[in-house]
Scaffold this motif. Structure first.
Motif: not given
Lengths: 138, 138, 138, 138
Positions: B35-37, B44-48, B128-130
């Motif tokens: 999921m992180e990857d 294109q939105q890194p979790l950190p 992020l939705r799209p």
């Protein structure tokens, strides 16, 4: 009949993530610890002996968890475990995870009994079946 | 449309138990890594950054896993991730775990978007939705 | 001669603690992963094969770690591994852990070669010795 | 004076590797659990409160471990912890790990006291210093 196995775990620093709450895979490790304690103290058949002496393992076939409320370091997680179904070679377990009497999570797990050397399913050992049945309830 | 995110993980010594197979809670850690990857390379939105800069977390609300076949150290686990449902503040993910083209496990997970400081649910961020919808399929 | 084995690891959410930095025992797991990658790609002798086919294990006899600077999720840890000493049945390894060229931690570890079934030390296998020597430096 | 803090841990299935013995990074997690228990019961200052209320953390600066004998699932690891050195902002701890009275491993660890928000070292809190000194011995 209708026994419930209770097991308490201190939530430690290492269980928690950068958001300060338990990293959810840790709950499965804590559930496994509860199952080990149940085998040892509830069923009087410690898992290490089952694995080493009888060469029987109890892999998880399916598991499901609902997380209602988070837990934080310093909390005490109380797992109440009971059996919801007994098959020929499998057992379904339910864990209710509470903190201070309030439910925080709920796990449902099916384990199978397997012969470790053959890698095949095996009926629940006859000596364990009645002890497992003592924890059966809906 | 209908994209699938693929992520491969080497099964290491530390993932395996005394029976020589992956200890099942490790699969949830490997799913989280996937999921992180996906957030980093797929969305294109890194979790950190989401956590630190936007103060949004993605806790797991419910997760379910079926284990069909074991994995051993040295195996390569290939997770194929897609989105099965998009809510207002939550997303349902499906992971199919394969080895050499054969399915070994299957995970279904619901994550929620929460404001870390308030501890309350928040709608999926508009940007992020799209990108999440691009991975939606049945 | 004088080769250094380089292995990079993404610092993940699950490596980090409530203070937002890597929980230190995770560094030992990452060092072990580096050692596994070194056996597989550096020595051309994957550890799973060494364990399963040759029944030789490589337990850690002593390990020491200095932590100079923390690492955070999203960071890339680069381990540079070399061999500092080769005994009859043991090898001493040094790992320098860097982020963006700066040293963050340093590990020194001694592993032994043991026969898994007998539980006794065994000389470094003859075919591996010259490959290990290729990484020897002070 | 000269107190030793004793903490026992059951070695669980999840601590063990495919060779059937404890995977060594787990010993550092067990040592950390012992340190947490020492703060809570020995020093009467639970770490979660120290972190959350006083915003002081205790990161590990250096750690060293000698492994003399392995441990297996079902074993009970008894850690005897004492303090070997007290600095201005750091404490050196020694853990002797025993099973049935026999030493299996030995850990030496230096922890620092840091202000979590500033990320800088801070003197050992005045109220804790005498309680830590009670565990000081060579």
């Amino acid at each position: 009949m209708n026994a419930v196995f209770v097991d308490e775990h201190l939530i430690r620093f290492s269980h928690c993530d950068p958001a300060g709450i338990v990293y959810f895979p840790e709950f499965f490790d804590l559930a496994h610890a509860t199952m080990e304690d149940w085998f040892a103290r509830g069923l009087q058949q410690p898992l290490p002996d089952l694995i080493r002496d009888r060469r029987i393992g109890t892999p998880t076939v399916t598991i499901q968890c609902d997380f209602a409320k988070p837990l934080r370091m310093g909390d005490t997680l109380r797992f109440e475990l009971h059996v919801t179904k007994i098959g020929n070679a499998s057992v379904q377990l339910a864990y209710v995870g509470k903190k201070d009497g309030t439910e925080h999570l709920r796990i449902k797990q099916t384990i199978a009994f397997v012969l470790l050397d053959a890698g095949t399913a095996t009926p629940i050992p006859e000596d364990l079946r009645p002890r497992i049945e003592a924890y059966l309830s809906k």
